[in-house]
Design an enzyme around this catalytic site. Sequence first.
Site, short mmCIF file in Angstrom:
data_model
loop_
_atom_site.label_atom_id
_atom_site.label_comp_id
_atom_site.label_asym_id
_atom_site.label_seq_id
_atom_site.Cartn_x
_atom_site.Cartn_y
_atom_site.Cartn_z
N ASP A 20 0.83 -1.21 0.00
CA ASP A 20 0.00 0.00 0.00
C ASP A 20 0.87 1.26 0.00
O ASP A 20 1.99 1.26 0.51
CB ASP A 20 -0.91 -0.02 1.23
CG ASP A 20 -2.07 0.97 1.11
OD1 ASP A 20 -2.33 1.47 -0.01
OD2 ASP A 20 -2.73 1.23 2.14
N ASN A 68 -11.02 -2.39 -5.23
CA ASN A 68 -10.25 -1.50 -6.10
C ASN A 68 -10.92 -1.26 -7.47
O ASN A 68 -10.60 -0.30 -8.17
CB ASN A 68 -8.81 -2.00 -6.31
CG ASN A 68 -7.93 -1.86 -5.08
OD1 ASN A 68 -7.02 -2.67 -4.86
ND2 ASN A 68 -8.17 -0.84 -4.26
C1 IPE Z 1 -5.51 -2.63 -0.20
O1 IPE Z 1 -5.14 -1.30 -0.36
C2 IPE Z 1 -5.47 -3.34 -1.51
C3 IPE Z 1 -4.15 -3.49 -2.11
C4 IPE Z 1 -3.02 -3.14 -1.60
C5 IPE Z 1 -4.15 -4.14 -3.39
P1 IPE Z 1 -6.24 -0.15 -0.49
O2 IPE Z 1 -5.48 1.12 -0.61
O3 IPE Z 1 -7.18 -0.47 -1.55
O4 IPE Z 1 -6.96 -0.26 0.92
P2 IPE Z 1 -7.89 0.77 1.69
O5 IPE Z 1 -9.03 1.09 0.79
O6 IPE Z 1 -7.08 1.99 1.99
O7 IPE Z 1 -8.28 0.05 2.93
C1 IPE Z 2 -1.56 0.40 -3.40
O1 IPE Z 2 -1.38 1.78 -3.41
C2 IPE Z 2 -1.90 -0.12 -4.77
C3 IPE Z 2 -3.29 -0.60 -4.91
C4 IPE Z 2 -4.20 -0.57 -3.98
C5 IPE Z 2 -3.68 -1.11 -6.19
P1 IPE Z 2 -2.59 2.81 -3.33
O2 IPE Z 2 -2.97 3.16 -4.73
O3 IPE Z 2 -3.68 2.31 -2.49
O4 IPE Z 2 -1.88 4.05 -2.65
P2 IPE Z 2 -2.50 5.04 -1.59
O5 IPE Z 2 -3.07 4.24 -0.48
O6 IPE Z 2 -3.54 5.83 -2.33
O7 IPE Z 2 -1.35 5.88 -1.16
MG MG Z 3 -4.06 2.47 -0.51
#
Ligand code: IPE
Ligand code: IPE
Ligand code: MG
Length: 245
Positions: A20, A68
């Site tokens: 993340d 997502n």
């Molecule tokens: C969790 O991250 C999913 C992945 C890392 C693929 P998100 O960024 O989607 O999670 P939330 O929504 O902040 O909990």
């Molecule tokens: C993790 O990074 C990747 C996926 C969830 C696909 P994020 O895109 O969630 O990054 P933040 O949480 O917005 O920083």
């Molecule tokens: Mg995230």
Amino acid sequence: MIDKKQLNSNIPKHVAIIMDGNGRWAKKKGLFRAVGHENGSKAVREVVENCAEIGVKYLTLYAFSTENWNRPKLEVDTLMKLLVNALKKEIKTLQNNNIKLNAIGNLQSLPKKARTELLQVIEKTKTNSHMTLTLALSYGSREELIKTIQEISIKVKNDVISPHLINESVINEHLYTKNLPDVDLLIRTSGEQRISNFLLWQIAYAELYFTEILWPDFKKEDLFEAIFNYQKRERRFGKTSEQLS
Ligand code: IPE
Ligand code: IPE
Ligand code: MG
């Protein structure tokens, strides 16, 4: 900074990572989120190679959740393109390190191109045996549990199994993770301290490790630090400390 020489022989068999922080990494630098994802995708190789090197047998990476899909279409498209590129490029890394690719999640919902590429790499690496790398793609733990309950219910209805024989192994056999052992160590980057619908059943007794580091910045030293931290813990599985020694 932790070096791999500081680790003992108690290497977690199954490490799972919630990768993340790509978006915040980009934002901090004044870049588009897509650039964050691109760098997040690049960070994967170092972690995969180093897990294989220190003897982790199963590495599971949360790459895309069922939730997502609710992101802007442009971002979803970027992530799917990056997946295809990574698969094309990293098959070499997998073959060189004797790593078998596996995937969990609702793979039917992936764009055809991504699914085809994924299935090809899985096929080409299926006899590799040093480590199993599992990508969680369009994965949601609740969706997985619903699917499991539906499949078991059909078997009950058709008298293939009787309800009182449903136990942990029966459930395990119906999960996407049927060929994987329970998670020993779950790492989440970016400072968020939540599970976000990842492997709810499978982390029942996992050790949890949270780090502020954003995924694109996560390097092998950070992996070793997480494992070093894991090695200092006592996993009691409900018993007393005295029972363990
Ligand atoms: C969790 O991250 C999913 C992945 C890392 C693929 P998100 O960024 O989607 O999670 P939330 O929504 O902040 O909990
Ligand atoms: C993790 O990074 C990747 C996926 C969830 C696909 P994020 O895109 O969630 O990054 P933040 O949480 O917005 O920083
Ligand atoms: Mg995230």
